[in-house]
Scaffold this motif. Structure first.
Motif, PDB file in Angstrom:
ATOM      1  N   ILE A  13      36.176 -30.580 -14.116  1.00  0.00           N
ATOM      2  CA  ILE A  13      36.056 -29.714 -12.946  1.00  0.00           C
ATOM      3  C   ILE A  13      36.191 -30.524 -11.660  1.00  0.00           C
ATOM      4  N   ASN A  14      35.547 -31.690 -11.630  1.00  0.00           N
ATOM      5  CA  ASN A  14      35.651 -32.551 -10.449  1.00  0.00           C
ATOM      6  C   ASN A  14      37.092 -32.991 -10.223  1.00  0.00           C
ATOM      7  N   TYR A  15      37.781 -33.340 -11.311  1.00  0.00           N
ATOM      8  CA  TYR A  15      39.169 -33.780 -11.204  1.00  0.00           C
ATOM      9  C   TYR A  15      40.050 -32.673 -10.613  1.00  0.00           C
ATOM     10  N   VAL A  16      39.851 -31.460 -11.100  1.00  0.00           N
ATOM     11  CA  VAL A  16      40.646 -30.335 -10.603  1.00  0.00           C
ATOM     12  C   VAL A  16      40.355 -30.080  -9.131  1.00  0.00           C
ATOM     13  N   ARG A  17      39.084 -30.048  -8.781  1.00  0.00           N
ATOM     14  CA  ARG A  17      38.699 -29.774  -7.395  1.00  0.00           C
ATOM     15  C   ARG A  17      39.252 -30.829  -6.443  1.00  0.00           C
ATOM     16  N   GLU A  18      39.238 -32.081  -6.864  1.00  0.00           N
ATOM     17  CA  GLU A  18      39.632 -33.181  -5.981  1.00  0.00           C
ATOM     18  C   GLU A  18      41.149 -33.369  -5.891  1.00  0.00           C
ATOM     19  N   ASN A  19      41.912 -32.822  -6.860  1.00  0.00           N
ATOM     20  CA  ASN A  19      43.350 -33.096  -6.895  1.00  0.00           C
ATOM     21  C   ASN A  19      44.240 -31.870  -6.721  1.00  0.00           C
ATOM     22  N   ASP A  72      49.317 -19.279  -8.470  1.00  0.00           N
ATOM     23  CA  ASP A  72      48.515 -18.664  -7.407  1.00  0.00           C
ATOM     24  C   ASP A  72      47.089 -19.186  -7.377  1.00  0.00           C
ATOM     25  N   VAL A  73      46.542 -19.535  -8.520  1.00  0.00           N
ATOM     26  CA  VAL A  73      45.181 -20.067  -8.577  1.00  0.00           C
ATOM     27  C   VAL A  73      45.017 -20.826  -9.887  1.00  0.00           C
ATOM     28  N   VAL A  74      44.217 -21.878  -9.864  1.00  0.00           N
ATOM     29  CA  VAL A  74      43.891 -22.643 -11.078  1.00  0.00           C
ATOM     30  C   VAL A  74      42.408 -22.482 -11.371  1.00  0.00           C
ATOM     31  N   ILE A  75      42.098 -22.297 -12.652  1.00  0.00           N
ATOM     32  CA  ILE A  75      40.708 -22.183 -13.095  1.00  0.00           C
ATOM     33  C   ILE A  75      40.453 -23.262 -14.133  1.00  0.00           C
ATOM     34  N   PRO A  76      39.583 -24.237 -13.842  1.00  0.00           N
ATOM     35  CA  PRO A  76      39.228 -25.239 -14.848  1.00  0.00           C
ATOM     36  C   PRO A  76      38.072 -24.744 -15.712  1.00  0.00           C
ATOM     37  N   ARG A  77      38.099 -25.087 -16.972  1.00  0.00           N
ATOM     38  CA  ARG A  77      36.995 -24.715 -17.868  1.00  0.00           C
ATOM     39  C   ARG A  77      36.713 -25.898 -18.780  1.00  0.00           C
ATOM     40  N   GLY A  78      35.582 -26.540 -18.538  1.00  0.00           N
ATOM     41  CA  GLY A  78      35.258 -27.710 -19.352  1.00  0.00           C
ATOM     42  C   GLY A  78      34.147 -28.536 -18.744  1.00  0.00           C
ATOM     43  N   SER A  79      34.216 -29.831 -18.936  1.00  0.00           N
ATOM     44  CA  SER A  79      33.170 -30.746 -18.503  1.00  0.00           C
ATOM     45  C   SER A  79      33.139 -30.870 -16.988  1.00  0.00           C
ATOM     46  N   GLN A  80      32.047 -31.431 -16.486  1.00  0.00           N
ATOM     47  CA  GLN A  80      31.942 -31.657 -15.056  1.00  0.00           C
ATOM     48  C   GLN A  80      33.026 -32.612 -14.578  1.00  0.00           C
ATOM     49  N   ALA A  81      33.380 -33.576 -15.421  1.00  0.00           N
ATOM     50  CA  ALA A  81      34.432 -34.523 -15.055  1.00  0.00           C
ATOM     51  C   ALA A  81      35.764 -33.798 -14.859  1.00  0.00           C
TER      52      ALA A  81
END
Length: 415
Positions: free
Chosen positions: A203-209, A192-201
């Motif tokens: 977070i960017n990867y999760v947001r973009e993919n 239902d939802v993904v939450i990334p927790r870590g480096s900016q790299a």
């Protein structure tokens, strides 16, 4: 789809969670806390296998390391979560319409939450506890750096769940390979939802993919502004604590902004940092003031790249400004909207700072180290959101809930 069976099992388990009482949930969390402490030797051993592959000077090493006190702290957070009032089914609002329809808005779980994180084994327990408390199942994707630690923690969690007759699939751990992250991000209909927790790299990867919704937690590029009226004793303590308490966390100080009229106090403000050997990248004005007082081997001239950098180490920048407005402009330009602080005795400036600075947590005369779910009374946190949709700041129980409307009528029809 790869891992489809795991997703199906997790989703099925999430539906059964609705049958678990709040009292049973709290009992499980309390038993898990005790189990983790009882298995300290085993957890430290498994964690040492991960640490053996990482250099101690790597900023991730501190986040990865499990010690007896840290395991006890994780257990304490679990007990804190258990002690929190349940939000499952809690009434948000109620009203009766002119046509006598009775509306009740209540909290409900998001469903199945995917969490992607790096070398942070504590997240395994925090994520499970908060998801379980809120009636959510979770699929975890940790980094390869912490794989032994994560597997050991999941094993203990599943044993405790089984001992209470609760489906073990309410929590599952994906393999650490990068392709597992891709599969998780594309698990439409299962997650239902993904939450990334870590480096900016990351977070960017999760947001973009991601093809599923994302709640974006952010990197911390954190500033403390020492205003013209700032108190030196308070300022030195706040700077020291914000920078050095734990350098590898996202609420750690990255840039001190100082009013030009208080440059003569800069050596005193930074003096406590010498004992921790903090490297200071100072702009031209600050560099001249610090030369001869701050150790030469720790003092470097600042370049543009040092502003807007999340150091995650014993390094920080210093920026001199002409006044309050220039300080806000610097923050606006470089902030990641995580945590920002002002040290001031001017209460008008303090209130303006609170109102005008766009960040998840804004401080007056306090260390930024407090941006933390447990410190904010949330028991633990799933992450610190720097976005504005759905959740912002340390994400506790309510951030993992959606809501629904219950409509009670007596034959009403709409004209």
């Amino acid at each position: 789809m790869e891992h489809e069976e795991l997703f199906i099992n997790t989703r099925a388990a999430s539906r059964k969670l609705g049958q678990v009482s709040p009292a049973k949930i709290n009992e499980v969390l309390a038993d898990l806390a005790n189990a983790l402490v009882a298995e300290t030797e085993y957890l430290v051993h498994e964690n040492s296998r991960d640490l053996a592959h990482m250099m101690p000077d790597d900023y991730r090493y501190d986040r990865l390391e499990l010690t007896a006190p840290r395991i006890e702290a994780i257990a304490s957070d679990l007990r804190n979560v258990a002690a929190l009032p349940t939000v499952l089914g809690a009434v948000i609002s109620e009203k009766t319409l002119p046509n006598d329809l009775r509306l009740t808005k209540i909290f409900v779980p998001l469903g199945v939450i995917g969490i992607i994180y790096e070398a942070r084994p504590n997240v395994t327990c925090d994520a499970f506890a908060l998801c379980f408390k809120t009636g959510n199942a979770c699929v975890l994707k940790g980094g390869s750096d912490a794989d032994c630690s994560n597997k050991a923690l999941i094993l203990i969690i599943k044993k405790v769940l089984a001992s209470h007759g609760i489906a073990e699939d309410v929590v599952n751990l994906l393999p650490p390979e990068r392709k597992s992250a891709t599969v998780l991000l594309e698990a439409v209909g299962y997650i239902d939802v993904v939450i990334p927790r870590g480096s900016q790299a990351l977070i960017n990867y999760v947001r973009e993919n991601a093809k599923v919704p994302v709640i974006e937690t952010g990197a911390g590029i954190v500033h403390v502004f020492f205003d013209e009226s700032g108190d030196v004793e308070k300022g030195a303590a706040i700077i020291f604590n914000s920078k050095t308490r734990r350098v590898s966390v996202c609420n750690a100080l990255d840039c001190l902004i100082i009013h030009k009229e208080r440059l003569y106090d800069l050596p005193a403000l930074l003096d406590p940092l010498v004992a921790k050997e903090v490297v200071v990248y100072a702009d031209d004005t600050a560099y001249k003031v610090l030369s001869g007082s701050y150790p030469a081997y720790l003092l470097k001239p600042a370049a543009e790249e040092h502003f807007g950098t999340e150091f995650l180490s014993l390094k920080m920048a210093v920026k001199t400004v002409a006044g309050y407005e220039e300080a806000l402009e610097h923050i606006y330009r470089y902030s990641s909207r995580h945590s920002e602080a002002i040290v001031t005795e001017d209460m008008e400036n303090a209130e303006l700072f609170l109102q005008e600075v766009d960040a998840a947590a804004v401080y007056v005369n306090s260390s930024t180290a407090f941006t933390d779910g447990a410190q904010f009374g949330l028991g633990a946190e799933i992450g610190i959101s720097t976005q504005k949709l759905h959740a912002r700041g340390p994400m506790g129980l309510e951030a993992l809930m959606s809501y629904k409307w219950l409509v009670r009528g007596n034959g009403q029809v709409r004209a």
